[in-house]
Design a protein around this motif. Structure first.
Motif, mmCIF file in Angstrom:
data_model
loop_
_atom_site.group_PDB
_atom_site.id
_atom_site.type_symbol
_atom_site.label_atom_id
_atom_site.label_comp_id
_atom_site.label_asym_id
_atom_site.label_seq_id
_atom_site.Cartn_x
_atom_site.Cartn_y
_atom_site.Cartn_z
ATOM 1 N N SER A 135 -1.812 4.874 1.456
ATOM 2 C CA SER A 135 -0.759 4.233 1.971
ATOM 3 C C SER A 135 -1.246 3.122 3.137
ATOM 4 O O SER A 135 -2.370 3.004 3.316
ATOM 5 C CB SER A 135 0.324 5.359 2.965
ATOM 6 N N TYR A 136 -0.325 2.525 3.878
ATOM 7 C CA TYR A 136 -0.917 1.271 4.743
ATOM 8 C C TYR A 136 -1.301 1.865 5.797
ATOM 9 O O TYR A 136 -2.354 1.669 6.330
ATOM 10 C CB TYR A 136 0.504 0.667 4.992
ATOM 11 N N ALA A 137 -0.710 3.238 6.462
ATOM 12 C CA ALA A 137 -1.180 4.009 7.432
ATOM 13 C C ALA A 137 -2.790 4.519 7.165
ATOM 14 O O ALA A 137 -3.637 4.627 8.167
ATOM 15 C CB ALA A 137 -0.324 5.300 7.784
ATOM 16 N N ASP A 138 -3.209 4.737 5.883
ATOM 17 C CA ASP A 138 -4.479 5.412 5.558
ATOM 18 C C ASP A 138 -5.453 4.101 5.302
ATOM 19 O O ASP A 138 -6.496 4.125 5.721
ATOM 20 C CB ASP A 138 -4.227 5.880 4.070
ATOM 21 N N GLY A 158 -0.619 -11.391 -1.543
ATOM 22 C CA GLY A 158 -1.418 -12.252 -0.704
ATOM 23 C C GLY A 158 -2.918 -12.313 -1.544
ATOM 24 O O GLY A 158 -2.992 -11.893 -2.554
ATOM 25 N N ASN A 159 -3.674 -12.875 -0.528
ATOM 26 C CA ASN A 159 -4.948 -13.219 -1.335
ATOM 27 C C ASN A 159 -5.585 -11.822 -1.267
ATOM 28 O O ASN A 159 -5.644 -10.663 -0.322
ATOM 29 C CB ASN A 159 -5.775 -13.962 -0.353
ATOM 30 N N THR A 160 -6.581 -11.707 -2.033
ATOM 31 C CA THR A 160 -7.258 -10.356 -2.381
ATOM 32 C C THR A 160 -8.840 -9.943 -1.963
ATOM 33 O O THR A 160 -9.100 -8.827 -2.224
ATOM 34 C CB THR A 160 -7.277 -10.165 -3.912
ATOM 35 N N ASN A 161 -9.331 -10.946 -0.970
ATOM 36 C CA ASN A 161 -10.608 -10.615 -0.756
ATOM 37 C C ASN A 161 -10.450 -9.705 0.259
ATOM 38 O O ASN A 161 -11.600 -8.612 0.336
ATOM 39 C CB ASN A 161 -11.333 -12.074 -0.183
ATOM 40 N N ALA A 162 -10.023 -9.568 1.544
ATOM 41 C CA ALA A 162 -9.943 -8.636 2.406
ATOM 42 C C ALA A 162 -9.244 -7.202 1.837
ATOM 43 O O ALA A 162 -10.284 -6.354 2.146
ATOM 44 C CB ALA A 162 -9.061 -9.118 3.819
ATOM 45 N N PRO A 163 -8.544 -7.141 1.208
ATOM 46 C CA PRO A 163 -8.243 -5.920 0.651
ATOM 47 C C PRO A 163 -9.255 -5.233 -0.248
ATOM 48 O O PRO A 163 -9.538 -4.089 -0.101
ATOM 49 C CB PRO A 163 -6.984 -6.290 -0.413
ATOM 50 N N TYR A 170 0.728 -1.192 -0.027
ATOM 51 C CA TYR A 170 0.003 -0.081 0.027
ATOM 52 C C TYR A 170 0.807 1.116 -0.104
ATOM 53 O O TYR A 170 0.425 2.321 -0.640
ATOM 54 C CB TYR A 170 -0.953 -0.043 1.267
ATOM 55 N N ASP A 171 1.936 1.164 0.793
ATOM 56 C CA ASP A 171 3.042 2.155 0.609
ATOM 57 C C ASP A 171 3.304 2.591 -0.924
ATOM 58 O O ASP A 171 3.584 3.737 -1.366
ATOM 59 C CB ASP A 171 4.100 2.261 1.490
ATOM 60 N N GLY A 172 3.491 1.263 -1.526
ATOM 61 C CA GLY A 172 3.991 1.680 -2.814
ATOM 62 C C GLY A 172 2.800 2.364 -3.845
ATOM 63 O O GLY A 172 3.023 2.871 -4.729
#
Length: 534
Positions: free
Chosen positions: A115-118, A510-515, A103-105
């Motif tokens: 970002s990951y923090a977001d 990783g797996n894409t359901n949760a994202p 996410y930072d990427g």
């Protein structure tokens, strides 16, 4: 024509989340269109019934790819959920978010707010984790997350093999770091599958007057007035209907069908659409480009150990005993997601991030379960997490009921095959550890594979998807292939947004359901913020 503030097209993971969150405000009306059914029966809720859906057309679009040059011309298989919950209603229920660096990427590419923090607050808000707590996990969210209820002792055997092969054991794949092997948490509650629909839509279908759900309603075209999306045309049985969106149309059809609907509606490469007689509403060449997926290889072994499912007298007896236990306790083999163990590894010590993922399965899985064989056993998947290859999705015709053409372009880049060779060897190291070696009777796929050339051959002959397609409506700024901006609004148009895995600029590790559920949660907040200032 019925009118609503928002019309959400597609009741998958992203669509369920955004429709539910928007309809929390009783002053906001939301219509959710889903091409499949309600997906609220035992086939969906019973984890052990997963094979009935993955291997066939029950609640499944069951798409095929075009022939894959990198796979010796083989046609691949792309199961996608059809029904409320989308692929979360047919998947293996593994709860993984990806690495924070993913996410930072995204943010470094110019996607502010991603970002990951977001995004971490949205992962936590969606989650109700029964086992894990602390700064990385949530309680009380719509998505129930827990450990497996299968009580299968093979999980401890797997962990013992990991220790024997000198791999790190990871207790939580969704915390500070990801590298290591362990057991997966699942989107389940009381031994039952907990799809996005069970968490976000089913509880409110009859209790929220402002949430209108249409099932068996396949969208065929977005309606426009000039450059503004004003509604959706859809087919329900033999009827062609239209529904109006006063504020926005939100596409949540997934990595294949969101770009397909855009192209059917005149949004995409104008020249390509013209070949099908589709008039261009807006030239947007990135629609359908940037397809990314995890190429995956499956090791398979027969075994006489009593831990595994399969077609044998003992295996069938285990299934019947498991059904009885499931009815009594909601525990045992029928609660298994099959892929109970796994993890994330680096194929080279100099890598910053893991580049392969394992899914250890308590059954032999050949060709996505479409080629059952007599006997019991187990299998182990290994996939490339961050492939360099890019594929695409395009229209085969102007017929809205025809499937799209899908080209993941597996092994289009030689570097992906190199990574898979290294991943093959690393996985073999785990499978050759004494604890797992003792369970093996016969090696059904790789018994005679020794050299790198033989490994490459077996990979090209067997690799396929592990069900994580993304990227075909890419989020970006100053990018010629970007389809949506960081607010997920489609460039060059008004009143049109995309909220699903297709917006991912790069595939997460990783797996894409949760994202995808996270994307729906975040999109709803962004839309609500715009409503407050409008």
């Amino acid at each position: 024509m019925e009118s609503f503030d928002f019309v959400v097209v597609g009741g998958g993971s992203g669509g369920c989340a955004v429709a539910s969150r928007l309809s929390e405000d009783p002053g906001t009306s939301v219509a959710l269109l889903e091409a499949g059914g309600t997906d609220d029966n035992w086939v969906v809720t019973t984890p052990g019934a997963m094979i009935l859906m993955i291997a066939g057309k029950t609640n499944n679009w069951a798409f095929n790819t075009v022939p894959q040059a990198g796979l010796n011309g083989r046609v691949g298989y792309q199961p996608r959920g059809k029904g409320l919950g989308g692929s979360s209603a047919i998947n293996a229920m593994v709860y993984i978010r990806g690495h924070k660096a993913d996410y930072d990427g995204w943010a470094r590419l110019g996607n502010s707010g991603w970002s990951y923090a977001d995004v971490l607050p949205y992962f936590k808000r969606s989650e109700d984790n029964s086992e894990l707590d602390g700064p990385y996990h949530g309680k009380g969210g719509p998505l129930h997350v827990t450990g497996s209820q299968s009580d299968n002792p093979v999980r401890e055997i797997y962990l013992e093999a990991a220790r024997e092969a000198q791999f790190r054991i990871r207790e939580d794949f969704n915390a500070e770091e990801q590298e290591g092997l362990g057991t997966y948490q699942l989107t389940q509650k009381n031994g039952e599958r907990w799809s996005a629909a069970r968490g976000y839509i089913h509880p409110f279908m009859n209790s929220r007057a402002n949430l209108h759900v249409e099932t068996n309603a396949q969208a065929t075209r977005i309606l426009f007035e000039g450059k503004r999306a004003i509604g959706v045309e859809f087919r329900q049985g033999k009827d062609v209907k239209q529904i109006r969106a006063r504020r926005e149309v939100i596409l949540s059809g997934g990595a294949f069908q969101s770009p397909q609907l855009l192209m059917l509606s005149g949004i995409g490469d104008a020249a390509a659409l013209g070949k099908h007689g589709i008039a261009s509403v807006h030239h947007l060449p990135g629609v359908g480009q940037n397809l990314q997926d995890h190429p995956d290889f499956v090791f398979g072994f027969t075994s006489d150990a009593p831990h595994f499912a399969g077609l044998s007298f003992s295996g069938i007896a285990r299934i019947f005993k498991g059904i009885a236990q499931y009815r009594r306790e909601r525990r045992g083999p029928m609660t298994s997601n099959v892929a109970e163990c796994g993890g994330f590894l680096k194929t080279r010590p100099d890598l910053v991030l893991p580049d392969i993922q394992l899914h250890f399965c308590t059954a032999m899985v050949a060709d996505h379960g479409r080629k059952p064989r007599w006997g019991t056993g187990f299998s182990c998947h290994v996939c490339v997490l961050r492939p360099k290859s890019r594929g695409s999705v395009w229209l085969q015709s102007a017929d809205p009921l025809a499937p799209p053409a899908i080209d993941p372009n597996f092994f289009g880049e030689e570097a992906d095959l190199d990574t898979m060779v290294a991943g093959f060897k690393m996985t073999k190291r785990l499978l050759d550890a004494p604890a797992l070696k003792a369970l093996q009777k016969t090696d059904t796929v790789t018994a005679d594979v020794r050299t790198d050339a033989q490994i490459r051959d077996v990979l090209r002959n067997h690799v396929d998807t592990v069900y994580h397609p993304v990227g075909t409506c890419k989020m970006g700024t100053n990018d010629p292939l970007a389809v949506v901006d960081p607010k997920l609004r489609v460039y060059g148009l008004e009143g049109l947004r995309v909220v699903d895995a297709s917006i991912m600029p790069n595939l997460i590790g990783g797996n894409t359901n949760a994202p995808t559920i996270m994307i729906g949660e975040k999109a709803a907040d962004m839309i609500k913020a715009e409503l407050r200032t409008s």
